[in-house]
Design a protein around this motif. Structure first.
Motif, PDB file in Angstrom:
ATOM      1  N   THR A  45       0.825  -1.224   0.000  1.00  0.00           N
ATOM      2  CA  THR A  45       0.000   0.000   0.000  1.00  0.00           C
ATOM      3  C   THR A  45       0.855   1.269   0.000  1.00  0.00           C
ATOM      4  O   THR A  45       0.353   2.356   0.269  1.00  0.00           O
ATOM      5  CB  THR A  45      -0.974   0.030   1.202  1.00  0.00           C
ATOM      6  N   LEU A  46       2.130   1.098  -0.322  1.00  0.00           N
ATOM      7  CA  LEU A  46       3.057   2.245  -0.333  1.00  0.00           C
ATOM      8  C   LEU A  46       2.554   3.364  -1.251  1.00  0.00           C
ATOM      9  O   LEU A  46       2.590   4.546  -0.902  1.00  0.00           O
ATOM     10  CB  LEU A  46       4.437   1.751  -0.766  1.00  0.00           C
ATOM     11  N   SER A  47       2.041   2.983  -2.428  1.00  0.00           N
ATOM     12  CA  SER A  47       1.632   4.014  -3.384  1.00  0.00           C
ATOM     13  C   SER A  47       0.408   4.775  -2.875  1.00  0.00           C
ATOM     14  O   SER A  47       0.223   5.949  -3.203  1.00  0.00           O
ATOM     15  CB  SER A  47       1.365   3.409  -4.761  1.00  0.00           C
ATOM     16  N   GLU A  48      -0.416   4.129  -2.052  1.00  0.00           N
ATOM     17  CA  GLU A  48      -1.576   4.840  -1.501  1.00  0.00           C
ATOM     18  C   GLU A  48      -1.123   5.882  -0.473  1.00  0.00           C
ATOM     19  O   GLU A  48      -1.574   7.026  -0.490  1.00  0.00           O
ATOM     20  CB  GLU A  48      -2.547   3.852  -0.843  1.00  0.00           C
ATOM     21  N   THR A  49      -0.206   5.487   0.418  1.00  0.00           N
ATOM     22  CA  THR A  49       0.281   6.455   1.408  1.00  0.00           C
ATOM     23  C   THR A  49       1.009   7.601   0.709  1.00  0.00           C
ATOM     24  O   THR A  49       0.814   8.777   1.055  1.00  0.00           O
ATOM     25  CB  THR A  49       1.220   5.761   2.424  1.00  0.00           C
ATOM     26  N   ALA A  50       1.820   7.266  -0.296  1.00  0.00           N
ATOM     27  CA  ALA A  50       2.568   8.317  -1.012  1.00  0.00           C
ATOM     28  C   ALA A  50       1.594   9.289  -1.683  1.00  0.00           C
ATOM     29  O   ALA A  50       1.778  10.508  -1.636  1.00  0.00           O
ATOM     30  CB  ALA A  50       3.497   7.679  -2.044  1.00  0.00           C
ATOM     31  N   PHE A  51       0.536   8.752  -2.279  1.00  0.00           N
ATOM     32  CA  PHE A  51      -0.465   9.599  -2.939  1.00  0.00           C
ATOM     33  C   PHE A  51      -1.173  10.490  -1.914  1.00  0.00           C
ATOM     34  O   PHE A  51      -1.399  11.686  -2.149  1.00  0.00           O
ATOM     35  CB  PHE A  51      -1.492   8.713  -3.662  1.00  0.00           C
ATOM     36  N   PHE A  52      -1.511   9.897  -0.774  1.00  0.00           N
ATOM     37  CA  PHE A  52      -2.200  10.655   0.285  1.00  0.00           C
ATOM     38  C   PHE A  52      -1.314  11.812   0.760  1.00  0.00           C
ATOM     39  O   PHE A  52      -1.788  12.938   0.940  1.00  0.00           O
ATOM     40  CB  PHE A  52      -2.529   9.706   1.449  1.00  0.00           C
ATOM     41  N   ILE A  53      -0.037  11.532   0.957  1.00  0.00           N
ATOM     42  CA  ILE A  53       0.876  12.577   1.442  1.00  0.00           C
ATOM     43  C   ILE A  53       1.038  13.662   0.375  1.00  0.00           C
ATOM     44  O   ILE A  53       1.000  14.859   0.682  1.00  0.00           O
ATOM     45  CB  ILE A  53       2.248  11.960   1.838  1.00  0.00           C
ATOM     46  N   GLU A  54       1.177  13.265  -0.878  1.00  0.00           N
ATOM     47  CA  GLU A  54       1.293  14.264  -1.954  1.00  0.00           C
ATOM     48  C   GLU A  54       0.048  15.144  -2.008  1.00  0.00           C
ATOM     49  O   GLU A  54       0.124  16.333  -2.307  1.00  0.00           O
ATOM     50  CB  GLU A  54       1.501  13.555  -3.304  1.00  0.00           C
ATOM     51  N   SER A  55      -1.103  14.565  -1.688  1.00  0.00           N
ATOM     52  CA  SER A  55      -2.362  15.303  -1.784  1.00  0.00           C
ATOM     53  C   SER A  55      -2.654  16.173  -0.565  1.00  0.00           C
ATOM     54  O   SER A  55      -3.563  17.002  -0.614  1.00  0.00           O
ATOM     55  CB  SER A  55      -3.537  14.332  -1.968  1.00  0.00           C
ATOM     56  N   THR A  56      -1.928  15.955   0.529  1.00  0.00           N
ATOM     57  CA  THR A  56      -2.290  16.681   1.757  1.00  0.00           C
ATOM     58  C   THR A  56      -1.172  17.548   2.339  1.00  0.00           C
ATOM     59  O   THR A  56      -1.425  18.331   3.248  1.00  0.00           O
ATOM     60  CB  THR A  56      -2.737  15.691   2.866  1.00  0.00           C
ATOM     61  N   ILE A  57       0.060  17.388   1.844  1.00  0.00           N
ATOM     62  CA  ILE A  57       1.151  18.180   2.434  1.00  0.00           C
ATOM     63  C   ILE A  57       1.849  18.984   1.354  1.00  0.00           C
ATOM     64  O   ILE A  57       2.231  18.437   0.312  1.00  0.00           O
ATOM     65  CB  ILE A  57       2.185  17.274   3.148  1.00  0.00           C
ATOM     66  N   ASP A  58       2.012  20.271   1.623  1.00  0.00           N
ATOM     67  CA  ASP A  58       2.840  21.073   0.734  1.00  0.00           C
ATOM     68  C   ASP A  58       4.280  20.915   1.226  1.00  0.00           C
ATOM     69  O   ASP A  58       4.657  21.466   2.250  1.00  0.00           O
ATOM     70  CB  ASP A  58       2.407  22.536   0.782  1.00  0.00           C
ATOM     71  N   THR A  59       5.043  20.117   0.513  1.00  0.00           N
ATOM     72  CA  THR A  59       6.370  19.732   1.003  1.00  0.00           C
ATOM     73  C   THR A  59       7.436  20.791   0.707  1.00  0.00           C
ATOM     74  O   THR A  59       8.587  20.621   1.109  1.00  0.00           O
ATOM     75  CB  THR A  59       6.805  18.411   0.340  1.00  0.00           C
ATOM     76  N   GLY A  60       7.051  21.842   0.009  1.00  0.00           N
ATOM     77  CA  GLY A  60       8.049  22.867  -0.352  1.00  0.00           C
ATOM     78  C   GLY A  60       9.137  22.226  -1.176  1.00  0.00           C
ATOM     79  O   GLY A  60       8.864  21.509  -2.130  1.00  0.00           O
ATOM     80  N   ASP A  61      10.389  22.450  -0.772  1.00  0.00           N
ATOM     81  CA  ASP A  61      11.519  21.882  -1.517  1.00  0.00           C
ATOM     82  C   ASP A  61      12.002  20.563  -0.928  1.00  0.00           C
ATOM     83  O   ASP A  61      12.876  19.904  -1.486  1.00  0.00           O
ATOM     84  CB  ASP A  61      12.692  22.870  -1.499  1.00  0.00           C
ATOM     85  N   VAL A  62      11.472  20.182   0.234  1.00  0.00           N
ATOM     86  CA  VAL A  62      12.029  19.018   0.951  1.00  0.00           C
ATOM     87  C   VAL A  62      11.605  17.713   0.269  1.00  0.00           C
ATOM     88  O   VAL A  62      10.415  17.440   0.128  1.00  0.00           O
ATOM     89  CB  VAL A  62      11.538  19.011   2.423  1.00  0.00           C
TER      90      VAL A  62
END
Ligand SMILES: NC(=O)C[C@H](N)C(=O)O
Length: 384
Positions: free
Chosen positions: A138-155
């Motif tokens: 389920t790695l791709s689901e967590t990665a998608f969720f994080i991409e959709s909910t966090i503005d990671t800036g440059d990090v």
């Protein structure tokens, strides 16, 4: 063998939520090598990048019954165990790590997803890169969720897992973890948002999918790999880029003062798998118990005519996704209500597969979006 030239400090000794810092015991040597490595952009100055590792479990943290077993294993390693199995990284970065949980990724649920979300959000300000060890299922689901909910800036946020348990011959975990740490430390990774590092390939977490249940080359991304890792060199094929049309959601999960935990609540969305002879009754059965539905349609939006007509009238939004691993759902293939000339409750998933469509629909519904607004968010995934 544990690295002898690392100093490890325990911040909190419990396994769950345990935190440690690792620093080079020989800062002068580290600085010299750091400059040598600058050609490969691993570091840009004498200050080593600070990397946070968040451990969640998965095969990368697992042990099997013997060296030939590649199935039937169990999660058993901490991040510290995993770090002990990789080459010395004290000249590449400074590491702090935290064990958020230690589970097979089939057990990552909303509370754990929120824990990962919090772990990343809280580390963004004070670290140059973040690595998350995670099961591949389920790695791709967590990665998608994080991409959709966090503005990671440059990090750079780098997800990593493995296909073989740590005890197997040619275990892939140590090299994958080593590469993920190097990628998170690398200046060229800045501004690329959520990445997945597996099997020497670097890809965007937003699009990547697990396509093979067993092989080392288990992940695939038709939108293209972003880069490659060979013999300590990171080769990006493109300048920093983030996924097109990715909608960012603000999570409004609040602390639950009564329990000391959190009030979770992504609305429930079910996934239906399309097949010959599927009938509309299935919609009637599940509409009452969920706020939205995703259907893995046959081909590019194909469902039997009666199913399409029924979907148009559904009281809940229905996203048409696909069984096929590749391709997308063109709007022209969606059913249309002949009297109103509208698409009713039906929305196209664009390039998103059913499990990512589910998360995106849940996030839209939790934000109170109307069907038209949801349609607009999904439209971003294929550029309109
Ligand atoms: N390769 C893996 O990591 C699979 C494992 N079942 C997990 O997702 O945790």
């Amino acid at each position: 063998m544990p690295n002898q030239n690392l100093e490890i400090t325990t911040i909190c000794p419990d396994l769950e939520n345990s935190q440690f810092t690792i620093q080079s015991a020989e800062p002068t040597t580290a600085m010299t090598v750091a400059v040598d490595l600058a050609e490969n952009s691993t570091v840009t100055s004498c200050n080593l990048p600070r990397i946070k590792i968040l451990g969640t479990g998965g095969t990368i943290a697992s042990k099997g019954v013997n060296a030939s077993a590649t199935a039937g294993y169990h999660v058993d390693l901490t991040i510290q165990d995993m770090l002990d199995s990789i080459p010395d990284i004290s000249q590449i970065c400074e590491i702090e790590y935290e064990q958020l949980c230690n589970v097979d990724s089939k057990n990552i649920d909303e509370p754990l997803l929120y824990k990962i979300y919090q772990g990343i959000s809280q580390s963004l300000q004070s670290f140059d890169g973040i690595v998350i060890t995670h099961g591949t299922d389920t790695l791709s689901e967590t990665a998608f969720f994080i991409e959709s909910t966090i503005d990671t800036g440059d990090v750079p946020i780098v997800f990593v897992g493995s296909m073989r348990p740590s005890t197997s011959v040619s275990a892939d975990g140590p090299m994958n973890l080593y590469q993920a740490i190097c990628i998170a430390s690398n200046r060229e990774s800045r501004g690329r948002s959520v990445l997945v590092s597996l099997n020497d390939q670097i890809s965007a977490g937003y699009y990547i999918t697990k396509t093979n249940a067993n092989s080392l080359d288990s992940f695939n991304v038709r939108q293209g790999y972003l880069g490659n890792f060979v013999n300590n060199e990171i080769h990006y094929y493109y300048p920093p880029v983030k996924p097109q049309g990715c909608h960012k959601f603000k999570l409004n999960w609040k602390p639950d003062l009564a329990t000391g935990g959190h009030e979770f609540g992504l609305p429930k969305v079910c996934i239906l798998y399309g097949h010959q002879s599927i009938t509309p009754e299935i919609l009637t059965l599940i509409e009452g118990s969920c706020a939205g539905i995703v259907i893995a349609t046959m081909g590019a939006g194909s469902l039997p005519d009666d199913m399409c007509q029924r979907a148009l009238q559904s009281p809940v939004p229905i996203v048409f996704s696909k069984r096929s691993m590749d391709g997308m759902i063109p709007i022209a293939n969606l059913p249309i209500d002949s009297s109103t000339r509208t698409r009713g409750s039906v929305i196209a998933s664009g390039y998103l597969n059913p499990e990512k469509s589910r998360l995106l629909l849940q996030l839209c519904l939790s934000g109170g979006y109307s069907t038209e607004e949801i349609r607009h968010v999904f439209k971003g995934v294929y550029g309109g």
